[in-house]
Motif scaffolding. Structure first.
Motif, PDB file in Angstrom:
ATOM      1  N   CYS A 123       5.105  -5.314 -11.928  1.00 32.87           N
ATOM      2  CA  CYS A 123       4.846  -4.226 -10.974  1.00 32.87           C
ATOM      3  C   CYS A 123       5.201  -4.668  -9.562  1.00 32.87           C
ATOM      4  O   CYS A 123       5.746  -3.876  -8.776  1.00 32.87           O
ATOM      5  CB  CYS A 123       3.389  -3.782 -11.057  1.00 32.87           C
ATOM      6  N   ARG A 124       4.928  -5.924  -9.230  1.00 31.43           N
ATOM      7  CA  ARG A 124       5.341  -6.424  -7.929  1.00 31.43           C
ATOM      8  C   ARG A 124       6.866  -6.479  -7.829  1.00 31.43           C
ATOM      9  O   ARG A 124       7.434  -6.237  -6.766  1.00 31.43           O
ATOM     10  CB  ARG A 124       4.731  -7.803  -7.653  1.00 31.43           C
ATOM     11  N   TRP A 125       7.539  -6.764  -8.949  1.00 31.11           N
ATOM     12  CA  TRP A 125       9.001  -6.778  -8.933  1.00 31.11           C
ATOM     13  C   TRP A 125       9.547  -5.386  -8.631  1.00 31.11           C
ATOM     14  O   TRP A 125      10.523  -5.240  -7.891  1.00 31.11           O
ATOM     15  CB  TRP A 125       9.538  -7.271 -10.279  1.00 31.11           C
ATOM     16  N   LEU A 126       8.906  -4.365  -9.184  1.00 35.83           N
ATOM     17  CA  LEU A 126       9.325  -2.997  -8.876  1.00 35.83           C
ATOM     18  C   LEU A 126       9.253  -2.745  -7.377  1.00 35.83           C
ATOM     19  O   LEU A 126      10.173  -2.189  -6.768  1.00 35.83           O
ATOM     20  CB  LEU A 126       8.424  -1.976  -9.585  1.00 35.83           C
ATOM     21  N   VAL A 127       8.139  -3.146  -6.776  1.00 41.39           N
ATOM     22  CA  VAL A 127       7.897  -2.881  -5.361  1.00 41.39           C
ATOM     23  C   VAL A 127       8.766  -3.767  -4.468  1.00 41.39           C
ATOM     24  O   VAL A 127       9.343  -3.299  -3.478  1.00 41.39           O
ATOM     25  CB  VAL A 127       6.400  -3.097  -5.047  1.00 41.39           C
ATOM     26  N   ASP A 128       8.854  -5.054  -4.817  1.00 45.29           N
ATOM     27  CA  ASP A 128       9.536  -6.006  -3.950  1.00 45.29           C
ATOM     28  C   ASP A 128      11.054  -6.011  -4.117  1.00 45.29           C
ATOM     29  O   ASP A 128      11.786  -6.311  -3.171  1.00 45.29           O
ATOM     30  CB  ASP A 128       9.021  -7.426  -4.222  1.00 45.29           C
ATOM     31  N   THR A 129      11.533  -5.695  -5.344  1.00 45.01           N
ATOM     32  CA  THR A 129      12.956  -5.868  -5.652  1.00 45.01           C
ATOM     33  C   THR A 129      13.664  -4.573  -6.027  1.00 45.01           C
ATOM     34  O   THR A 129      14.714  -4.247  -5.453  1.00 45.01           O
ATOM     35  CB  THR A 129      13.124  -6.885  -6.798  1.00 45.01           C
ATOM     36  N   GLN A 137      11.880   1.957   1.047  1.00 47.29           N
ATOM     37  CA  GLN A 137      11.152   0.910   1.744  1.00 47.29           C
ATOM     38  C   GLN A 137       9.742   0.762   1.172  1.00 47.29           C
ATOM     39  O   GLN A 137       9.134   1.735   0.715  1.00 47.29           O
ATOM     40  CB  GLN A 137      11.073   1.233   3.231  1.00 47.29           C
ATOM     41  N   THR A 138       9.242  -0.469   1.199  1.00 51.25           N
ATOM     42  CA  THR A 138       7.901  -0.721   0.667  1.00 51.25           C
ATOM     43  C   THR A 138       7.100  -1.576   1.636  1.00 51.25           C
ATOM     44  O   THR A 138       7.652  -2.440   2.331  1.00 51.25           O
ATOM     45  CB  THR A 138       7.967  -1.444  -0.694  1.00 51.25           C
ATOM     46  N   THR A 139       5.808  -1.317   1.680  1.00 53.36           N
ATOM     47  CA  THR A 139       4.874  -2.142   2.450  1.00 53.36           C
ATOM     48  C   THR A 139       3.749  -2.552   1.518  1.00 53.36           C
ATOM     49  O   THR A 139       3.131  -1.700   0.870  1.00 53.36           O
ATOM     50  CB  THR A 139       4.292  -1.368   3.640  1.00 53.36           C
ATOM     51  N   VAL A 140       3.506  -3.843   1.423  1.00 55.83           N
ATOM     52  CA  VAL A 140       2.467  -4.382   0.547  1.00 55.83           C
ATOM     53  C   VAL A 140       1.242  -4.701   1.383  1.00 55.83           C
ATOM     54  O   VAL A 140       1.335  -5.386   2.406  1.00 55.83           O
ATOM     55  CB  VAL A 140       2.977  -5.632  -0.189  1.00 55.83           C
ATOM     56  N   ILE A 141       0.094  -4.209   0.923  1.00 54.21           N
ATOM     57  CA  ILE A 141      -1.141  -4.392   1.696  1.00 54.21           C
ATOM     58  C   ILE A 141      -2.271  -4.857   0.773  1.00 54.21           C
ATOM     59  O   ILE A 141      -2.136  -4.855  -0.450  1.00 54.21           O
ATOM     60  CB  ILE A 141      -1.547  -3.073   2.402  1.00 54.21           C
TER      61      ILE A 141
END
Length: 402
Positions: A123-129, A137-141
């Motif tokens: 799931c982080r790969w979806l958001v980050d990559t 664009q994505t912002t992780v919080i």
């Protein structure tokens, strides 16, 4: 074929969850089978060319192709929707297919997503990559703090995406607060509810728009098949998600749908018993390790929130060892009953070292940002006698001098 569907929603919606889990969505053929029928077919025949044309035009009810509809799959979708309290559901081949579809179906270049930092590695790969590759664009919080969603929101923000409890750090997100923030701003909230399932937590009841699942986990519950699901309003499922899945094809097989249907019949029993077992095991672990992350224990910093929005804390928790990867691997190697496995939700107790398995594809810097340390272990407590699980852990802890 004449079918006795028994799918009158005005009736099935009045059933209690335990009844819905056994009977919801059941459609019987002319043979009157009691167990759901398994329709292993890719296509369907028509009485005449006009019927085929009418079905493809949406003017006639009926099946056209199993990438789009299948009787067994539809039974599962209806059952999950009933349990979730959703208007509609679409199932998919895997949990990650469900997460990907739930996001990409509603996003385009120039959009922005706010996502929780603590998440399953893929799931982080979806958001980050993946999303940035399409100009999204994505912002992780830190999703534990609702204010951070507000601070990260832009005019082009279209989606809030988060897990609760999160994998593997067991971060708990305030569903009512965050989903309320999203609603006020016209943003779609997408919640990964795989750790809880609708038996233990129903995000839609707290204002969520979309709920996504790896049905591979607790819904199947016995480590047999891969499956995913996305639940939401009929408008979202039919007008936003359906065209994406119809044309990209992350289709759930009828056999896997049938297996998950059988799993749902015992989901309530398993989820609650495994939660009880995990709480007992967690209480034992708590006195032996430097840090434990179990939402059902008062020591968890968000224990009160978890207990407000969950029926029980679930079968999964994590703990940390001070000796890093070496000590964590040593504990795993000393286990005799608990299996070393990266799956969760299984009726068997399973343990993994996230930094070297489920989150191995995430950089060390991002793992630390997420709270995934080298000494962290994630445990799924199964249906075995919890005292046997405790005995196994006791031996393993002693083997690494704990």
């Amino acid at each position: 074929m004449k079918r006795r569907t028994g799918q009158d929603r005005s009736i099935t919606q009045q059933w209690r969850p335990a009844t819905q889990a056994v009977r919801g969505g059941t459609a019987r053929s002319e043979f009157g089978e009691t167990s759901e029928a398994l329709f292993l077919t890719s296509g369907y025949a028509y009485d005449c060319a006009g019927d085929a044309a009418a079905r493809f035009a949406g003017e006639q009810v009926g099946m056209t192709y199993s990438r789009l509809q299948n009787p067994t799959v539809q039974m599962l979708e209806e059952r999950i929707a009933l349990l979730e309290g959703a208007e509609a559901c679409r199932t998919m081949a895997t949990g990650m297919a469900a997460m990907t579809a739930a996001l990409l179906c509603q996003l385009q270049t120039g959009d922005h997503v706010v996502a929780g930092r603590a998440a399953f590695g893929s799931c982080r790969w979806l958001v980050d990559t993946l999303l940035p590759k399409f100009g999204i664009q994505t912002t992780v919080i830190d999703a534990r703090d609702p204010q951070q969603f507000i601070d990260a929101t832009r005019p082009e923000t279209k989606v809030y995406f988060f897990e609760t409890p999160a994998n593997p750090t067991m971060d708990v997100v305030d569903l009512e607060a965050v989903c309320g923030i999203a609603r006020e701003r016209g943003i779609v909230s997408v919640v990964d509810n795989a750790f809880a399932t609708p038996v233990l937590q129903r995000p839609l009841d707290f204002g969520a728009d979309v709920v996504a699942y790896s049905a591979t986990k607790l819904m199947d519950g016995q480590g047999r098949v891969l499956a995913g699901a996305v639940c939401g309003s009929a408008e979202f499922i039919e007008n936003t998600l359906l065209s994406f899945t119809r044309n990209t094809g992350p289709t759930l097989s009828p056999f896997n749908a049938w297996v998950v249907l059988k799993g749902l019949e015992t989901l309530d029993l398993r989820a609650r018993r495994q939660s009880e077992n995990a709480l007992k095991v967690g209480r034992f672990i708590e006195g032996r390790v430097p840090r434990i992350l179990h939402p059902g224990l008062p020591s968890h910093p968000q224990h009160n929130l978890a207990m407000r929005q969950m029926e029980a804390a679930g079968p999964i928790f994590a703990f940390e060892l001070e000796g890093g990867r070496s000590q964590a691997h040593g504990l795993l190697d000393a286990l005799e009953l608990i299996d070393i496995s990266n799956n969760i939700g299984d009726s068997r107790s399973l343990m993994t070292h996230p930094a070297s398995t489920t989150h191995a594809g995430v950089s060390e810097e991002r793992r630390l940002e997420m709270g995934v340390t080298e000494g962290m272990l994630r445990l799924n407590v199964g249906l075995e006698d919890p005292d046997d699980v405790i005995d196994d852990l006791d031996r393993a802890l002693k083997a690494v001098s704990l």
